[in-house]
Design a protein around this motif. Structure first.
Motif, short mmCIF file in Angstrom:
data_model
loop_
_atom_site.label_atom_id
_atom_site.label_comp_id
_atom_site.label_asym_id
_atom_site.label_seq_id
_atom_site.Cartn_x
_atom_site.Cartn_y
_atom_site.Cartn_z
N GLU A 174 -25.34 17.45 74.75
CA GLU A 174 -24.11 17.73 74.30
C GLU A 174 -24.10 18.02 72.63
O GLU A 174 -24.11 19.25 71.73
CB GLU A 174 -23.27 17.09 73.65
CG GLU A 174 -20.94 17.57 73.80
CD GLU A 174 -20.66 15.95 73.64
OE1 GLU A 174 -19.19 16.67 73.13
OE2 GLU A 174 -20.96 15.01 74.38
N SER A 175 -24.60 17.69 71.62
CA SER A 175 -25.09 18.56 70.21
C SER A 175 -26.42 19.41 70.22
O SER A 175 -26.25 19.96 69.45
CB SER A 175 -25.16 16.72 69.72
OG SER A 175 -24.89 15.68 69.85
N LEU A 176 -27.16 19.28 71.06
CA LEU A 176 -28.49 19.60 70.87
C LEU A 176 -28.12 21.42 71.24
O LEU A 176 -28.39 22.30 70.87
CB LEU A 176 -29.91 19.45 71.63
CG LEU A 176 -30.08 18.34 71.58
CD1 LEU A 176 -31.35 18.65 72.04
CD2 LEU A 176 -30.65 18.08 69.84
N ARG A 177 -27.00 21.73 71.97
CA ARG A 177 -26.89 23.01 72.35
C ARG A 177 -25.92 23.68 71.21
O ARG A 177 -25.58 25.06 71.27
CB ARG A 177 -25.42 23.02 73.97
CG ARG A 177 -24.76 22.76 73.16
CD ARG A 177 -23.61 22.69 75.24
NE ARG A 177 -22.16 21.48 74.87
CZ ARG A 177 -21.60 22.53 74.06
NH1 ARG A 177 -21.32 23.73 74.20
NH2 ARG A 177 -20.08 21.54 73.96
N HIS A 178 -25.38 22.88 70.24
CA HIS A 178 -24.94 23.87 69.12
C HIS A 178 -26.52 24.18 67.88
O HIS A 178 -26.00 24.50 66.97
CB HIS A 178 -24.12 22.79 68.03
CG HIS A 178 -23.44 22.59 68.63
ND1 HIS A 178 -22.30 23.56 69.19
CD2 HIS A 178 -22.47 21.77 69.74
CE1 HIS A 178 -20.94 23.15 69.75
NE2 HIS A 178 -21.67 22.01 70.31
N ILE A 179 -27.60 23.83 68.24
CA ILE A 179 -28.51 24.30 67.58
C ILE A 179 -29.30 25.12 68.36
O ILE A 179 -29.68 25.30 69.64
CB ILE A 179 -30.11 23.31 67.50
CG1 ILE A 179 -28.41 21.51 67.30
CG2 ILE A 179 -30.61 22.68 66.23
CD1 ILE A 179 -28.21 21.90 65.50
N VAL A 180 -29.85 26.31 67.49
CA VAL A 180 -30.63 27.96 67.92
C VAL A 180 -31.58 27.35 68.72
O VAL A 180 -32.11 28.14 69.54
CB VAL A 180 -31.27 28.55 66.38
CG1 VAL A 180 -31.71 29.41 66.54
CG2 VAL A 180 -29.63 28.81 66.05
N GLU A 181 -32.59 26.58 67.93
CA GLU A 181 -33.85 26.26 68.75
C GLU A 181 -33.53 25.78 69.71
O GLU A 181 -34.96 25.52 70.74
CB GLU A 181 -34.84 25.74 67.47
CG GLU A 181 -34.83 23.93 66.94
CD GLU A 181 -35.69 23.60 66.13
OE1 GLU A 181 -36.79 23.43 66.24
OE2 GLU A 181 -34.67 22.94 65.04
N TRP A 182 -32.84 25.23 70.13
CA TRP A 182 -32.64 24.44 71.47
C TRP A 182 -32.22 25.03 72.61
O TRP A 182 -31.68 24.69 73.48
CB TRP A 182 -32.05 23.01 71.40
CG TRP A 182 -32.95 21.77 70.33
CD1 TRP A 182 -32.70 21.67 69.28
CD2 TRP A 182 -33.32 20.65 71.20
NE1 TRP A 182 -33.71 20.12 68.95
CE2 TRP A 182 -34.38 20.24 69.97
CE3 TRP A 182 -34.04 20.58 72.64
CZ2 TRP A 182 -35.37 18.97 70.36
CZ3 TRP A 182 -35.11 19.57 72.65
CH2 TRP A 182 -35.53 18.93 71.81
N LYS A 183 -31.67 27.02 72.06
CA LYS A 183 -31.07 26.81 73.21
C LYS A 183 -32.22 27.56 73.75
O LYS A 183 -32.79 27.41 72.85
CB LYS A 183 -29.49 27.85 72.28
CG LYS A 183 -28.76 27.18 71.53
CD LYS A 183 -27.81 28.59 71.07
CE LYS A 183 -26.49 27.92 70.45
NZ LYS A 183 -25.94 28.60 69.14
N PRO A 184 -31.32 28.19 75.44
CA PRO A 184 -32.51 28.88 75.56
C PRO A 184 -32.47 30.38 74.68
O PRO A 184 -31.47 30.91 74.30
CB PRO A 184 -31.62 29.06 77.02
CG PRO A 184 -30.89 28.14 77.30
CD PRO A 184 -29.68 27.88 75.63
N PRO A 185 -33.63 30.53 75.53
CA PRO A 185 -34.47 31.76 74.65
C PRO A 185 -33.86 33.38 75.37
O PRO A 185 -32.88 33.13 76.79
CB PRO A 185 -35.81 32.23 74.66
CG PRO A 185 -35.91 31.36 76.27
CD PRO A 185 -35.29 30.22 76.68
N SER A 186 -32.91 34.16 74.17
CA SER A 186 -32.94 35.62 74.90
C SER A 186 -33.54 36.32 74.75
O SER A 186 -34.95 36.12 73.34
CB SER A 186 -31.64 35.15 74.31
OG SER A 186 -31.78 35.35 72.75
#
Length: 272
Positions: free
Chosen positions: A29-41
């Motif tokens: 839940e917390s990591l999805r707000h961090i850019v490097e932990w988001k899926p690549p685009s």
């Protein structure tokens, strides 16, 4: 694998390093707000390059099927699809399987080599040299998105540094302050979300969202000053609060401090 596990255990995290993948799942839940932990685009050029690499790895696997190389390809591609930070590691992990699968591809019949192989190698060398020159020409630090002027003001007014206040910022801004002041930065959080207790980063996310309980959250952590983007909800809440005072603002950033503190009165007085 065994050697990597041993080295992980003797590191600063000890056995916790081996639990890290599982602990990270608890921070989703917390990591999805961090850019490097988001899926690549695909708006990042190097992600596009990685996608091309995956296609080449599939071609290599088809030429020379291997359960081992296929397993590496599937596992590391999935990890890369889950988090941006995994793309670089996955790119390295795919290389050995690609090398085995593409062996002999550039060779023609007999001792002759295919012109395509020579052309591809030349293009690769040119692109590598060109990209290296471009990167080396860049400044050592890219500070365009950092609050350079606001932090300089806070430093001059005793709100940050060795004798400064406990400061709440966005996670990436916390990194910037730690770069400048080290342990003296005393920031609320930085972007190492996986290293913080879940509740701490949940509270950080609540501040990002402009949660109505923001004043209580800041008080519970002893925060005396806040450095925040002007465009976000928390900046507006601080400007309208009777308990907080905006003491600095520029077109992008705002600095506010708790009115009840002597530090805030001193900063406001010095600011005129």
């Amino acid at each position: 694998a065994l050697g990597g596990c041993v080295l992980g255990i003797v590191g600063p995290l000890g056995v916790g390093a081996l639990r890290f993948p599982f602990d990270a799942l608890a921070h989703r839940e917390s990591l999805r707000h961090i850019v490097e932990w988001k899926p690549p685009s695909l708006d990042r050029w190097w992600v596009v390059v990685f996608c091309v690499q995956v296609l080449v790895a599939l071609v290599a696997l088809r030429r020379r099927p291997s359960v081992r190389d296929g397993g590496v390809l599937v596992v590391f591609t999935l990890l890369a699809a889950l988090a941006l930070r995994n793309v670089a590691v996955a790119s390295i992990a795919l290389v050995p399987g690609m090398a085995r699968g593409l062996e002999g591809l550039a060779r023609g019949s007999g001792a002759r080599r295919s012109p395509a192989g020579a052309i591809a190698a030349t293009v690769l060398v040119v692109v590598t040299i060109g990209s290296s020159i471009d990167q080396l020409a860049q400044p050592d630090f890219a500070l365009d998105s950092d609050p350079v002027v606001a932090v300089a003001w806070m430093d001059q007014h005793g709100l940050v540094g060795a004798d400064g206040a406990n400061v709440a910022t966005r996670d990436a801004t916390g990194n910037f302050l730690e770069l400048l002041y080290g342990d003296d930065a005393r920031v609320f959080v930085d972007d190492r979300a996986d290293m913080y207790p879940n509740q701490v980063f949940r509270d950080a996310v609540a501040l990002l969202k402009g949660d109505p309980s923001w004043e209580g959250l800041l008080a519970s952590y002893g925060v005396e000053a806040v450095l925040w983007p002007r465009s976000e909800a928390l900046a507006e809440l601080m400007a309208s609060s009777p308990h907080w005072r905006v003491v600095f603002q520029d077109p992008v950033w705002v600095v506010a401090c708790e009115r009840a503190t002597a530090r805030c009165d001193a900063a406001a007085t010095r600011n005129g």
